[in-house]
Write a protein that holds these residues in place. Structure first.
Motif, mmCIF file in Angstrom:
data_model
loop_
_atom_site.group_PDB
_atom_site.id
_atom_site.type_symbol
_atom_site.label_atom_id
_atom_site.label_comp_id
_atom_site.label_asym_id
_atom_site.label_seq_id
_atom_site.Cartn_x
_atom_site.Cartn_y
_atom_site.Cartn_z
ATOM 1 N N LEU A 173 -64.792 7.580 5.331
ATOM 2 C CA LEU A 173 -65.252 8.335 6.495
ATOM 3 C C LEU A 173 -65.312 7.482 7.765
ATOM 4 O O LEU A 173 -65.534 7.998 8.849
ATOM 5 N N PHE A 174 -65.109 6.183 7.622
ATOM 6 C CA PHE A 174 -65.154 5.258 8.752
ATOM 7 C C PHE A 174 -63.763 4.915 9.279
ATOM 8 O O PHE A 174 -63.639 4.237 10.291
ATOM 9 N N LYS A 175 -62.729 5.378 8.584
ATOM 10 C CA LYS A 175 -61.376 4.937 8.910
ATOM 11 C C LYS A 175 -60.954 5.285 10.335
ATOM 12 O O LYS A 175 -60.408 4.434 11.057
ATOM 13 N N SER A 176 -61.178 6.514 10.754
ATOM 14 C CA SER A 176 -60.739 6.909 12.105
ATOM 15 C C SER A 176 -61.411 6.067 13.174
ATOM 16 O O SER A 176 -60.764 5.618 14.130
ATOM 17 N N ALA A 177 -62.718 5.840 13.021
ATOM 18 C CA ALA A 177 -63.446 5.057 14.023
ATOM 19 C C ALA A 177 -62.991 3.610 14.037
ATOM 20 O O ALA A 177 -62.855 2.999 15.108
ATOM 21 N N ILE A 178 -62.747 3.038 12.850
ATOM 22 C CA ILE A 178 -62.285 1.653 12.789
ATOM 23 C C ILE A 178 -60.901 1.522 13.406
ATOM 24 O O ILE A 178 -60.637 0.609 14.216
ATOM 25 N N ASP A 179 -60.004 2.433 13.050
ATOM 26 C CA ASP A 179 -58.648 2.376 13.609
ATOM 27 C C ASP A 179 -58.658 2.514 15.123
ATOM 28 O O ASP A 179 -57.960 1.774 15.833
ATOM 29 N N LEU A 180 -59.442 3.455 15.640
ATOM 30 C CA LEU A 180 -59.522 3.641 17.091
ATOM 31 C C LEU A 180 -60.125 2.422 17.783
ATOM 32 O O LEU A 180 -59.718 2.064 18.888
ATOM 33 N N SER A 181 -61.098 1.804 17.150
ATOM 34 C CA SER A 181 -61.720 0.616 17.734
ATOM 35 C C SER A 181 -60.713 -0.507 17.883
ATOM 36 O O SER A 181 -60.762 -1.285 18.851
ATOM 37 N N ILE A 182 -59.805 -0.592 16.938
ATOM 38 C CA ILE A 182 -58.797 -1.657 16.967
ATOM 39 C C ILE A 182 -57.632 -1.299 17.888
ATOM 40 O O ILE A 182 -57.176 -2.119 18.697
ATOM 41 N N GLN A 183 -57.161 -0.055 17.776
ATOM 42 C CA GLN A 183 -55.985 0.364 18.548
ATOM 43 C C GLN A 183 -56.330 0.692 19.998
ATOM 44 O O GLN A 183 -55.475 0.585 20.881
ATOM 45 N N GLY A 184 -57.560 1.100 20.224
ATOM 46 C CA GLY A 184 -58.002 1.452 21.564
ATOM 47 C C GLY A 184 -58.108 2.953 21.769
ATOM 48 O O GLY A 184 -57.345 3.726 21.191
ATOM 49 N N LEU A 237 -68.120 -3.382 7.886
ATOM 50 C CA LEU A 237 -69.205 -3.905 7.065
ATOM 51 C C LEU A 237 -70.036 -2.772 6.464
ATOM 52 O O LEU A 237 -70.370 -2.781 5.272
ATOM 53 N N ILE A 238 -70.371 -1.789 7.291
ATOM 54 C CA ILE A 238 -71.171 -0.648 6.818
ATOM 55 C C ILE A 238 -70.362 0.207 5.849
ATOM 56 O O ILE A 238 -70.902 0.721 4.856
ATOM 57 N N ALA A 239 -69.072 0.351 6.111
ATOM 58 C CA ALA A 239 -68.214 1.112 5.207
ATOM 59 C C ALA A 239 -68.169 0.469 3.825
ATOM 60 O O ALA A 239 -68.186 1.158 2.802
ATOM 61 N N GLU A 240 -68.129 -0.840 3.790
ATOM 62 C CA GLU A 240 -68.030 -1.567 2.513
ATOM 63 C C GLU A 240 -69.377 -1.654 1.802
ATOM 64 O O GLU A 240 -69.449 -1.510 0.574
ATOM 65 N N GLN A 241 -70.444 -1.868 2.537
ATOM 66 C CA GLN A 241 -71.736 -2.178 1.928
ATOM 67 C C GLN A 241 -72.758 -1.044 2.025
ATOM 68 O O GLN A 241 -73.856 -1.169 1.485
ATOM 69 N N GLY A 242 -72.410 0.042 2.699
ATOM 70 C CA GLY A 242 -73.376 1.106 2.883
ATOM 71 C C GLY A 242 -74.461 0.679 3.859
ATOM 72 O O GLY A 242 -74.271 -0.226 4.682
ATOM 73 N N SER A 243 -75.617 1.299 3.763
ATOM 74 C CA SER A 243 -76.689 1.020 4.720
ATOM 75 C C SER A 243 -77.175 -0.425 4.643
ATOM 76 O O SER A 243 -77.697 -0.957 5.627
ATOM 77 N N GLU A 244 -76.991 -1.078 3.500
ATOM 78 C CA GLU A 244 -77.392 -2.489 3.404
ATOM 79 C C GLU A 244 -76.619 -3.347 4.395
ATOM 80 O O GLU A 244 -77.133 -4.355 4.878
ATOM 81 N N GLY A 245 -75.401 -2.939 4.706
ATOM 82 C CA GLY A 245 -74.609 -3.680 5.679
ATOM 83 C C GLY A 245 -75.164 -3.593 7.083
ATOM 84 O O GLY A 245 -74.819 -4.406 7.945
ATOM 85 N N PHE A 246 -76.022 -2.606 7.319
ATOM 86 C CA PHE A 246 -76.653 -2.456 8.630
ATOM 87 C C PHE A 246 -78.068 -3.014 8.651
ATOM 88 O O PHE A 246 -78.448 -3.713 9.596
ATOM 89 N N TYR A 247 -78.853 -2.712 7.627
ATOM 90 C CA TYR A 247 -80.278 -3.037 7.641
ATOM 91 C C TYR A 247 -80.602 -4.389 7.016
ATOM 92 O O TYR A 247 -81.746 -4.842 7.069
ATOM 93 N N GLN A 248 -79.617 -5.037 6.415
ATOM 94 C CA GLN A 248 -79.825 -6.351 5.820
ATOM 95 C C GLN A 248 -78.665 -7.269 6.188
ATOM 96 O O GLN A 248 -77.618 -6.818 6.621
ATOM 97 N N GLY A 249 -78.856 -8.552 6.032
ATOM 98 C CA GLY A 249 -77.764 -9.491 6.219
ATOM 99 C C GLY A 249 -77.473 -9.844 7.657
ATOM 100 O O GLY A 249 -78.317 -9.750 8.544
ATOM 101 N N GLN A 250 -76.208 -10.220 7.889
ATOM 102 C CA GLN A 250 -75.798 -10.796 9.165
ATOM 103 C C GLN A 250 -75.963 -9.842 10.336
ATOM 104 O O GLN A 250 -76.473 -10.220 11.393
ATOM 105 N N LEU A 251 -75.530 -8.582 10.173
ATOM 106 C CA LEU A 251 -75.626 -7.633 11.286
ATOM 107 C C LEU A 251 -77.084 -7.356 11.637
ATOM 108 O O LEU A 251 -77.455 -7.299 12.822
#
Length: 581
Positions: A173-184, A237-251
């Motif tokens: 569900l994150f693919k479109s946003a990630i692609d647009l972020s990279i492609q512009g 990161l959030i796509a791979e790790q779920g909410s833990e990628g946002f609420y824990q760790g580096q981000l």
């Protein structure tokens, strides 16, 4: 032509063109414009679809949501894809650094649920969070910087709902946003205009947001292609790790560092605040209005309660007997708003901290008594709250929010309003996204006239909101429609007026959204500048209203079932579109 090339052409000519292709139905050319510079209402064509529909604030986001639906995703899956793209293309209004209120209709089980993804105050926050030298600061002093940042709730809320209502993998569900972020993506006229107007001084003050939105000292311009590699990394990161990628760790550590070390008003947000955040299931609130059942979100947002109170106060006046948007009908609407806002301002707050008398406020007996205060021939002036045992208080709210309405092929529906509060939020930017300034929705003073304020700052508390995602059902509990809007406290006005247009005046969804707007927050009556209604200002003045003619920046996005067909409408005051198949 792909969507990026399409929008490059469209935006560079100051138009958004939703062209008919394999994924859209009856989508017309519409003019994009900045509502603050409005001279009149531009109209969009009613969109119809057989199976599914998405209505949201930007064509990129709608396209992403529709793609998910066509791949077999649910309405909730599509909402996630839409919101991730909005984080990129509509950063002034919402994003993963903010929060949301989500209503979901499960068609198979005929079950309505609500998810509260509202931000919370840090655990160390006190009622003097916005005090300096022993007194509350002004709202304008509070909005920028780390102090105003609440724990973002959006990702937790979306993950909670996806576990129950999702059909496609979270990561997809994150693919479109990630692609647009990279492609512009192509910068829209609205984003460019808001940057040019410099509505949020923090955007040019804080280094990360300044570098992104004002590269080389100049604001992004409409038609410019903009990438956001930092956001792509965060979303991945959030796509791979779920909410833990946002609420824990580096981000999470980066978020805390940005808040605590903000150049302006460092804040209290901690790692513990992030790791301990929880989105909550909330029971929606519903009331009959004529032959319909209208359902909204319960506190801590005031939107649902206040919209329902407004409608129930009006019901005996039979607004169907008035012509659409007639001044006499709108006068009655303004009086109902006065009464409802008086109660809202006094009683509504986070129900985990305050006993909110929702049932009493919506009871027939109470509303009957309140209704007697409405005079069809004169404005009542400042309304006072009804009498219950609860505490008082006002808060400030600015109109920078977004709304998403979605229906999938199985008849499931999502009505979701999300926000980062003021335009561009706190202006604190980290990981390619802006953090909210939702804590300014609290009342800055803890007491008023010797009484504790219900919406005062408290540790881990959720500030009151005006967001009003709404779902409508017929008398047999069949889904009828989804509607909502941005607009700060005026959201309540926009949504209730549109519901009257749909239910009482039998307008189609686009025509109801197009209605010239009028608002009253229990103060002056605002009439939308540049509309036919503005010519009726003297009518309201003669009834005793203090009238202000001004731009009103609703951003209504709705879906309405007409027979077996879905119909969609997007507010002409903003850049949204409806698409379906």
């Amino acid at each position: 032509m792909n969507v990026c090339k399409l929008l490059s052409v469209c935006f560079s000519s100051m138009l958004i063109i939703a062209c008919t292709h394999s994924s859209t139905v009856e989508i017309s050319q519409v003019e994009a414009r900045d509502p603050e510079a409005a001279t009149g209402i531009k109209h969009k064509k009613l969109v119809t679809a057989e199976h599914a529909m998405v209505v949201a604030a930007n064509p990129y986001a709608v396209e992403a949501g529709l793609k998910v639906l066509k791949l077999g995703g649910s309405a909730f899956d599509a909402a996630i894809a839409v919101q991730m793209v909005l984080t990129l293309v509509e950063p002034q209004s919402s994003g993963i650094g903010g929060g949301a209120f989500i209503l979901h209709w499960d068609e198979k089980h005929k079950k309505l649920t609500g998810i509260d993804g509202r931000e919370t105050a840090p655990a160390t926050a006190t009622s003097e969070l916005f005090f300096e030298n022993g007194s509350p600061v002004s709202w304008h002093q509070a909005v920028v910087g780390g102090r105003s940042v609440g724990v973002p709730g959006l990702i937790a809320a979306l993950e909670l709902g996806h576990k129950k209502y999702g059909r496609l993998p979270w990561k997809s569900l994150f693919k479109s946003a990630i692609d647009l972020s990279i492609q512009g993506f192509v910068v829209s006229p609205r984003l460019a205009s808001l940057l040019e107007k410099k509505l949020n001084p923090g955007v040019e003050t804080l280094a990360a947001s300044q570098a992104y939105f004002y590269p080389n000292g100049r604001a992004l311009t409409a038609g410019q292609v903009k990438t956001n590699l930092a956001l792509a990394a965060s979303l991945r990161l959030i796509a791979e790790q779920g909410s833990e990628g946002f609420y824990q760790g580096q981000l999470a550590a980066q978020i805390v560092d940005a808040v605590q070390n903000s150049l302006v008003a460092p804040g209290l947000l901690s790692m513990n605040d992030l790791t301990s955040y929880q989105a909550k299931w909330r029971e929606p609130i519903c009331q009959t209005y004529h032959s319909y059942n209208v359902c909204g979100f319960a506190p801590p947002t005031s939107g649902g309660t206040t919209v329902l109170s407004t409608l129930k106060l009006l019901e005996p006046f039979n607004l169907a007997d008035f012509s659409a948007n007639s001044p006499a009908a709108l006068h009655l609407l303004s009086q109902a708003w006065r009464l409802s806002f008086a109660d809202r301002n006094h009683y509504l707050a986070d129900p985990d901290f305050v006993d909110v008398p929702v049932e009493q406020l919506l009871s027939d007996e109470y509303l009957h008594a309140r209704r007697q205060l409405i005079n069809q021939d004169s404005d009542m002036g400042l309304a006072q709250a009804g009498l219950f045992d609860a505490s008082a208080g006002l808060s400030h709210q600015q109109p920078s929010t977004t709304h998403i309405s979605i229906v999938d092929q199985w008849g499931n529906a999502v009505s979701m309003t999300s926000s980062i509060e003021m335009a561009f939020g706190s202006a604190v930017m980290v990981g390619g996204f802006l953090l909210n300034n939702q804590l300014t929705d609290f009342s800055f003073a803890a007491e008023k006239s010797g009484e504790l304020v219900a919406n005062r700052v408290e540790a881990n508390k959720r500030p009151r909101s005006s967001m009003a995602p709404t779902l409508v059902f017929d008398q047999h509990n069949n889904f009828k429609g989804a509607i909502g809007s941005p607009g700060g406290a005026r959201i309540i006005n926009y949504v209730s007026q549109t519901l009257v247009g749909l239910i009482d005046w039998r307008l189609d969804i686009q025509s109801a959204i197009d209605l010239a707007k009028i608002t009253n927050l229990n103060g002056s009556t605002a009439i939308e500048k540049g509309t036919d209604l503005a010519a009726q200002a003297d009518y309201f003045s003669d009834l005793g209203h203090k009238v202000v003619v001004r731009d009103l920046n609703s951003g209504l996005h709705g879906i309405w079932l007409e027979g077996s067909k879905l119909t969609g409408g997007a507010d002409p005051r903003r850049e949204g579109v409806a698409m379906g198949y």
